[in-house]
Design a protein around this motif. Structure first.
Motif, short mmCIF file in Angstrom:
data_model
loop_
_atom_site.label_atom_id
_atom_site.label_comp_id
_atom_site.label_asym_id
_atom_site.label_seq_id
_atom_site.Cartn_x
_atom_site.Cartn_y
_atom_site.Cartn_z
N ILE A 40 0.82 -1.21 0.00
CA ILE A 40 0.00 0.00 0.00
C ILE A 40 0.86 1.27 0.00
O ILE A 40 0.51 2.26 -0.61
N HIS A 41 2.01 1.21 0.64
CA HIS A 41 2.89 2.38 0.64
C HIS A 41 3.49 2.61 -0.74
O HIS A 41 3.65 3.75 -1.17
N LEU A 42 3.82 1.53 -1.45
CA LEU A 42 4.34 1.67 -2.81
C LEU A 42 3.30 2.33 -3.72
O LEU A 42 3.63 3.21 -4.51
N ALA A 43 2.06 1.88 -3.61
CA ALA A 43 0.99 2.47 -4.43
C ALA A 43 0.78 3.93 -4.05
O ALA A 43 0.65 4.80 -4.92
N ALA A 44 0.75 4.22 -2.76
CA ALA A 44 0.50 5.59 -2.29
C ALA A 44 1.63 6.54 -2.67
O ALA A 44 1.37 7.64 -3.15
N GLN A 45 2.86 6.13 -2.47
CA GLN A 45 3.98 7.03 -2.74
C GLN A 45 4.11 7.36 -4.22
O GLN A 45 4.71 8.37 -4.58
N VAL A 52 -4.47 2.09 -4.38
CA VAL A 52 -4.63 2.22 -2.93
C VAL A 52 -6.03 1.78 -2.52
O VAL A 52 -6.20 1.03 -1.55
N THR A 53 -7.04 2.21 -3.28
CA THR A 53 -8.42 1.82 -2.98
C THR A 53 -8.59 0.31 -3.05
O THR A 53 -9.21 -0.30 -2.17
N ALA A 54 -8.02 -0.31 -4.08
CA ALA A 54 -8.12 -1.77 -4.23
C ALA A 54 -7.44 -2.49 -3.07
O ALA A 54 -7.97 -3.47 -2.53
N LEU A 55 -6.28 -2.01 -2.67
CA LEU A 55 -5.55 -2.64 -1.55
C LEU A 55 -6.29 -2.46 -0.23
O LEU A 55 -6.37 -3.38 0.58
N ASP A 61 -3.38 -2.66 5.48
CA ASP A 61 -3.35 -1.72 6.60
C ASP A 61 -2.39 -0.57 6.27
O ASP A 61 -1.18 -0.77 6.18
N PRO A 62 -2.92 0.64 6.08
CA PRO A 62 -2.05 1.76 5.75
C PRO A 62 -1.09 2.13 6.88
O PRO A 62 -0.14 2.87 6.67
N ASN A 63 -1.33 1.59 8.06
CA ASN A 63 -0.45 1.87 9.20
C ASN A 63 0.67 0.85 9.36
O ASN A 63 1.40 0.90 10.35
N THR A 64 0.80 -0.06 8.41
CA THR A 64 1.87 -1.05 8.47
C THR A 64 3.22 -0.33 8.45
O THR A 64 3.48 0.47 7.55
N PRO A 65 4.05 -0.59 9.45
CA PRO A 65 5.35 0.09 9.45
C PRO A 65 6.27 -0.48 8.37
O PRO A 65 6.22 -1.65 8.05
N ASP A 66 7.05 0.39 7.78
CA ASP A 66 8.09 -0.06 6.87
C ASP A 66 9.33 0.78 7.12
O ASP A 66 9.31 1.69 7.93
N SER A 67 10.39 0.48 6.42
CA SER A 67 11.65 1.17 6.70
C SER A 67 11.87 2.39 5.82
O SER A 67 12.91 3.00 5.87
N VAL A 68 10.88 2.76 5.02
CA VAL A 68 11.00 3.93 4.15
C VAL A 68 10.22 5.08 4.79
O VAL A 68 9.09 4.91 5.21
N ASP A 69 10.84 6.23 4.85
CA ASP A 69 10.17 7.39 5.41
C ASP A 69 9.22 7.95 4.36
O ASP A 69 9.61 8.62 3.42
N PHE A 70 7.93 7.65 4.53
CA PHE A 70 6.91 8.03 3.56
C PHE A 70 6.87 9.54 3.33
O PHE A 70 6.51 10.01 2.26
N LEU A 71 7.27 10.32 4.32
CA LEU A 71 7.21 11.77 4.19
C LEU A 71 8.25 12.33 3.23
O LEU A 71 8.17 13.49 2.84
N ILE A 85 -10.24 8.95 4.59
CA ILE A 85 -11.62 8.46 4.43
C ILE A 85 -11.71 7.03 4.92
O ILE A 85 -12.66 6.66 5.63
N TRP A 86 -10.74 6.22 4.55
CA TRP A 86 -10.75 4.82 4.97
C TRP A 86 -10.73 4.70 6.48
O TRP A 86 -11.48 3.93 7.07
#
Length: 107
Positions: A40-45, A52-55, A61-71, A85-86
């Motif tokens: 989901i982070h790959l799709a969002a970034q 993102v909607t499909a996932l 879970d958009p809150n899944t931690p990963d090692s990439v700083d999404f910001l 919205i989700w």
């Protein structure tokens, strides 16, 4: 491993047909994290609101931690709106959640 890589590439490029087909075969892909990044982070970034909607619809879970700083990535307003919205929809009873998600998700 190639299946996971292909799935994450589809998320990164926003290829919803491949995402949907992969999840029909193996729904657990929605939770995969590879090389520190989740689907989901790959799709969002990369700004792919439809992916993102499909996932999200498949339980990602958009809150899944990963090692990439999404910001560090450019802000994609539509994707951020979908994630908010989700989160709001999760607090609603199921019938209201479904109708609100369908009404707000189309671009």
């Amino acid at each position: 491993m190639k299946e996971i890589s292909n799935f994450l590439n589809a998320c990164s490029s926003g290829d919803v047909s491949i995402i949907s087909a992969a999840l029909k075969c193996q729904q657990s892909l929605v939770h995969v994290v590879l090389n520190g990044q989740c689907a989901i982070h790959l799709a969002a970034q990369n700004g792919h609101a439809e992916a993102v909607t499909a996932l999200l619809a498949e339980g990602s879970d958009p809150n899944t931690p990963d090692s990439v700083d999404f910001l560090l990535f450019p802000t994609y307003v539509r994707v951020v709106q979908l994630l908010f919205i989700w989160q709001l929809c999760l607090a609603l009873p199921l019938p209201a959640r479904c109708s609100l998600t369908v009404a707000l998700a189309p671009i």
